[in-house]
Design a protein around this motif. Structure first.
Motif, short mmCIF file in Angstrom:
data_model
loop_
_atom_site.label_atom_id
_atom_site.label_comp_id
_atom_site.label_asym_id
_atom_site.label_seq_id
_atom_site.Cartn_x
_atom_site.Cartn_y
_atom_site.Cartn_z
N LEU A 136 3.88 0.00 1.59
CA LEU A 136 2.74 0.38 0.75
C LEU A 136 2.37 -0.76 -0.18
O LEU A 136 3.24 -1.42 -0.76
CB LEU A 136 3.08 1.61 -0.09
CG LEU A 136 3.24 2.93 0.69
CD1 LEU A 136 3.88 3.98 -0.19
CD2 LEU A 136 1.90 3.41 1.20
N SER A 137 1.07 -1.00 -0.31
CA SER A 137 0.58 -1.94 -1.31
C SER A 137 -0.43 -1.23 -2.19
O SER A 137 -1.03 -0.24 -1.79
CB SER A 137 -0.05 -3.17 -0.64
OG SER A 137 -1.13 -2.81 0.21
N ASP A 139 0.50 0.25 -4.93
CA ASP A 139 1.18 1.41 -5.51
C ASP A 139 1.86 1.03 -6.83
O ASP A 139 3.07 1.19 -6.98
CB ASP A 139 2.20 1.96 -4.51
CG ASP A 139 2.78 3.30 -4.93
OD1 ASP A 139 2.17 3.97 -5.79
OD2 ASP A 139 3.84 3.68 -4.41
N GLU A 142 3.78 3.78 -8.48
CA GLU A 142 4.81 4.40 -7.63
C GLU A 142 4.50 5.85 -7.30
O GLU A 142 5.35 6.74 -7.38
CB GLU A 142 6.20 4.27 -8.26
CG GLU A 142 6.67 2.84 -8.39
CD GLU A 142 8.15 2.71 -8.68
OE1 GLU A 142 8.83 3.74 -8.86
OE2 GLU A 142 8.63 1.57 -8.73
N SER A 144 4.15 6.85 -4.46
CA SER A 144 4.88 7.15 -3.23
C SER A 144 6.31 7.59 -3.48
O SER A 144 7.03 7.92 -2.54
CB SER A 144 4.90 5.91 -2.33
OG SER A 144 5.53 4.82 -2.99
N ARG A 156 7.74 -0.90 -1.00
CA ARG A 156 6.52 -1.26 -1.71
C ARG A 156 6.34 -2.78 -1.69
O ARG A 156 7.28 -3.52 -1.97
CB ARG A 156 6.57 -0.74 -3.15
CG ARG A 156 6.65 0.78 -3.22
CD ARG A 156 6.86 1.30 -4.64
NE ARG A 156 7.18 2.72 -4.60
CZ ARG A 156 8.40 3.21 -4.42
NH1 ARG A 156 9.42 2.38 -4.25
NH2 ARG A 156 8.61 4.51 -4.37
#
Length: 281
Positions: A136-137, A139, A142, A144, A156
């Motif tokens: 994930l970018s 984020d 956070e 996620s 991340r």
């Protein structure tokens, strides 16, 4: 018990949902107009079918669909989230180029929806294994963490929106591009009468390549139709000035041809199966 919406109940989407459900989440989706097979798959995973509007009343919305559908899903989520005081964050987990990801994120301008860029590397979750890995970018807060707490393997990236999509393009270009190259050369060997000799030589001098192709090519057959748009996205990611983009436009045509064969005559599938079975493949 967290509520998470997943748009896309294919093999990956339903398996990701099952992992989340097994770790205490409630997973919602919309099944309007979906096939009986998709509905059965969602039911088996324990996904709760709801209306489109109900999808917005969750803590996270995930999009796991074929690349060609990614923008349409974003537009749907932007529509159902409109006017909500605290809309759920949206995570795109599709195999799309960074430029497509930026165009997708633009659909949410002014909506208040936080958009995250994601990429799934690996096959659908199976019991007893930790994968796949979800990168994930974007984020920074956070968001996620909820997915991590519900059994998914999250990494991340310290990069802007689009960094996860770029990683996916590069990884898929190597992995699926290799499968496409092997498919093309095995079919060429079949046409020219060199198939048996090629298979024997691969087995002897490149056994790792032989094992990879013998497993990966048959696994590709039912997924070939989904790889067409992904190859086009990789070509777009590379750009017109990169001669390698031509390779992936060709790969898109190859997988399109394979998809048509799987749906129709299965001549190419038969040729490949015959080669891969030879010499103990």
């Amino acid at each position: 018990m967290p509520n998470i919406a997943i748009i896309g109940s294919g093999a990956m989407g339903s398996a990701v949902a099952k992992r989340l459900i097994d770790h205490g989440a409630t997973v919602l989706t919309n099944l309007d107009g979906r096939s009986e097979r998709t509905i059965a798959r969602a039911k088996a995973a324990g996904i709760v079918p709801v209306s489109r509007q109900e999808l917005a009343k969750v803590e996270l919305i995930l999009s796991i669909v074929p690349p060609a559908e990614a923008i349409n899903v974003a537009e749907l989520v932007a529509e159902i989230s409109s006017g909500m005081p605290a809309p759920a964050p949206f995570i795109d987990l599709n195999a799309i180029a960074p430029k497509t990801m930026q165009a997708l994120a633009a659909r949410f301008e002014g909506s208040g929806v936080e958009v995250l860029d994601g990429a799934i590397i690996g096959g659908p979750p199976v019991p007893g294994k930790s994968g796949p890995t979800i990168y994930l970018s974007g984020d920074s807060t956070e968001r996620s963490r909820l997915l991590e707490n519900c059994g998914l393997k999250i990494r991340r990236l310290d990069g802007p929106l689009g960094a996860a999509s770029a990683l996916k393009m590069c990884y898929a270009g190597i992995n699926k591009g290799f499968i496409g190259l092997g498919t093309a050369m095995l079919l060429a060997a079949s046409r020219s009468g060199a198939a048996e000799s090629l298979k024997a030589e691969l087995s002897e001098s490149l056994p790792d390549v032989d094992r990879k192709l013998s497993k990966s090519i048959p696994d590709m057959y039912p997924k070939a139709y989904r790889w067409v748009a992904e190859m086009q996205e990789i070509a777009d990611f590379l750009g017109e000035d990169d001669p390698a983009a031509t390779i992936f436009r060709g790969m898109a045509e190859l997988f399109s041809k394979m998809a048509d064969d799987v749906e129709g005559s299965r001549v190419l599938v038969g040729q490949l199966d015959e080669i891969l079975v030879e010499a103990g493949g």
